[in-house]
Motif scaffolding. Sequence first.
Motif, PDB file in Angstrom:
ATOM      1  N   LEU A 132       0.829  -1.202   0.000  1.00 29.84           N
ATOM      2  CA  LEU A 132       0.000   0.000   0.000  1.00 29.84           C
ATOM      3  C   LEU A 132       0.867   1.257   0.000  1.00 29.84           C
ATOM      4  CD1 LEU A 132      -2.693   1.464   0.121  1.00 29.84           C
ATOM      5  CD2 LEU A 132      -2.754   1.014   2.593  1.00 29.84           C
ATOM      6  N   VAL A 133       1.884   1.280   0.830  1.00 30.58           N
ATOM      7  CA  VAL A 133       2.771   2.450   0.862  1.00 30.58           C
ATOM      8  C   VAL A 133       3.513   2.590  -0.458  1.00 30.58           C
ATOM      9  CG1 VAL A 133       4.832   3.438   1.943  1.00 30.58           C
ATOM     10  CG2 VAL A 133       2.977   2.533   3.361  1.00 30.58           C
ATOM     11  N   GLY A 134       3.925   1.478  -1.039  1.00 33.00           N
ATOM     12  CA  GLY A 134       4.585   1.537  -2.345  1.00 33.00           C
ATOM     13  C   GLY A 134       3.691   2.180  -3.393  1.00 33.00           C
ATOM     14  N   SER A 135       2.433   1.809  -3.428  1.00 30.58           N
ATOM     15  CA  SER A 135       1.518   2.404  -4.414  1.00 30.58           C
ATOM     16  C   SER A 135       1.236   3.872  -4.093  1.00 30.58           C
ATOM     17  CB  SER A 135       0.215   1.604  -4.497  1.00 30.58           C
ATOM     18  OG  SER A 135      -0.510   1.687  -3.292  1.00 30.58           O
ATOM     19  N   LEU A 136       1.180   4.216  -2.809  1.00 29.36           N
ATOM     20  CA  LEU A 136       0.970   5.622  -2.431  1.00 29.36           C
ATOM     21  C   LEU A 136       2.164   6.471  -2.863  1.00 29.36           C
ATOM     22  CD1 LEU A 136      -0.566   5.182   1.144  1.00 29.36           C
ATOM     23  CD2 LEU A 136      -1.759   5.970  -0.916  1.00 29.36           C
ATOM     24  N   LEU A 137       3.363   5.923  -2.747  1.00 27.35           N
ATOM     25  CA  LEU A 137       4.558   6.657  -3.170  1.00 27.35           C
ATOM     26  C   LEU A 137       4.570   6.853  -4.688  1.00 27.35           C
ATOM     27  CD1 LEU A 137       7.242   5.067  -0.830  1.00 27.35           C
ATOM     28  CD2 LEU A 137       6.317   7.402  -0.712  1.00 27.35           C
TER      29      LEU A 137
END
Length: 196
Positions: A132-137
């Motif tokens: 999720l954090v990867g996609s947010l970044l």
Amino acid sequence: MPLDDILTAIRSEADAEIREIRASCAAEVAALAAEADEQALEAERAAAASRDLAADREVARIVNRAALEATRKMMSAVEIAYQEALDALRVRLGAVRDTAEYPDILARLLDEVLDVLPDATGVLVDPADTELVGSLLVERDRRGLAVETASTCLGGVELVTDDGRAVRNTFESRLQRADGRLRRLVAQHIPDRDST
């Protein structure tokens, strides 16, 4: 559901739990107050019977000891109530990750720390939040930030720089920053000796 609404709901449930804890503590506080009052009355009767200076000192010692013991027990009751409320709050926060609102909450937490530490080089997250954090970044065009798993947390992120600076924005860090305020809230919901 925005973070503020979730925190308001959590605060509302915490207030309800505090009321329950308050009710259970009220009986103990009332008993302590009655015991202290009885000891004080006994000490006053003894003082009236004998105006001897030594007796007056003993009365003061007994009254002070009873008041100190009542204060200690009250402080212990407040701490127990606080820890129980905090445990319940942690359980509720632990369930937020499984809600549909969590991606938005995590995005807000990430945006807050990106504003504070724009030169960050890495993001530490709970293993459950890595994708999720990867996609947010990617959405924020911050692909250069290395996403690393940290020890488990209830939710949130921590940004780090190559020179050792870090900014934590996790549920736990927010609870820690609110500790004094939460303790005062719990203490306000436990009756003091004079109100029992």
